[in-house]
Design an enzyme around this catalytic site. Structure first.
Site, PDB file in Angstrom:
ATOM      1  N   TYR A  24       0.794  -1.230   0.000  1.00  0.00           N
ATOM      2  CA  TYR A  24       0.000   0.000   0.000  1.00  0.00           C
ATOM      3  C   TYR A  24       0.824   1.275   0.000  1.00  0.00           C
ATOM      4  CZ  TYR A  24      -3.454  -3.473   1.235  1.00  0.00           C
ATOM      5  OH  TYR A  24      -4.256  -4.577   1.232  1.00  0.00           O
ATOM      6  N   HIS A 101      -7.556  -0.375  -7.180  1.00  0.00           N
ATOM      7  CA  HIS A 101      -6.866  -0.931  -6.016  1.00  0.00           C
ATOM      8  C   HIS A 101      -5.432  -0.444  -6.023  1.00  0.00           C
ATOM      9  CE1 HIS A 101     -10.220  -3.614  -5.257  1.00  0.00           C
ATOM     10  NE2 HIS A 101     -10.235  -3.821  -6.564  1.00  0.00           N
TER      11      HIS A 101
END
Length: 145
Positions: A24, A101
């Site tokens: 992330y 995403h």
């Protein structure tokens, strides 16, 4: 007049900056939203952001977006892989949507490879970090009705 686009973040995305940086990065949700807002304005969108860790609230936001937005950019987080409630709410909106995403979900655990919303979206972007949101907005622009 800019088109309003709802940019929705789902479960655990409020923990960006504390989550696994390998997948992330280190950006926080507020930092991400500043960058995405810049991308959106450059593409002539008026972005509106939301984030929740409550599935029903995510569905309610989708219901409201049907009357207030011209399109959607969605990162439902883990709900992407199993929430038929979110899928049904997305279908009800009738809005063009792009799934996005930060991480490359298709290269991660097997269960992350399933998206129950993919067939309702005009596009899907994964594994490009923050830049994936720019691509998602560009895909949404191309998918304008």
């Amino acid at each position: 007049m800019r088109e309003r686009i709802e940019i929705m973040h789902g479960v655990n995305l409020d923990a960006l900056g504390r989550r696994d940086p390998e997948h992330y990065g280190t950006i926080t949700l507020p930092e991400l939203e500043v960058k995405v807002k810049r991308f959106a304005v450059e593409l002539d969108f008026e972005p509106v952001f939301s984030q929740t860790n409550h599935e029903g609230e995510f569905c309610e936001t989708l219901h409201e977006a049907a009357d207030t937005a011209a399109g959607l950019v969605l990162n439902p987080g883990a709900w992407t892989h199993y929430s038929y409630a979110i899928r049904d709410a997305l279908e009800l909106t009738g809005l063009p949507a792009v799934e996005v995403h930060l991480s490359a979900v298709d290269e991660r655990e097997d269960w992350r490879r399933l998206s129950v919303i993919r067939d309702l979206c005009v596009g899907r972007v994964q594994g490009k970090g923050v830049d994936g949101y720019r691509e998602a907005l560009e895909l949404r622009r191309e998918g304008r009705p």
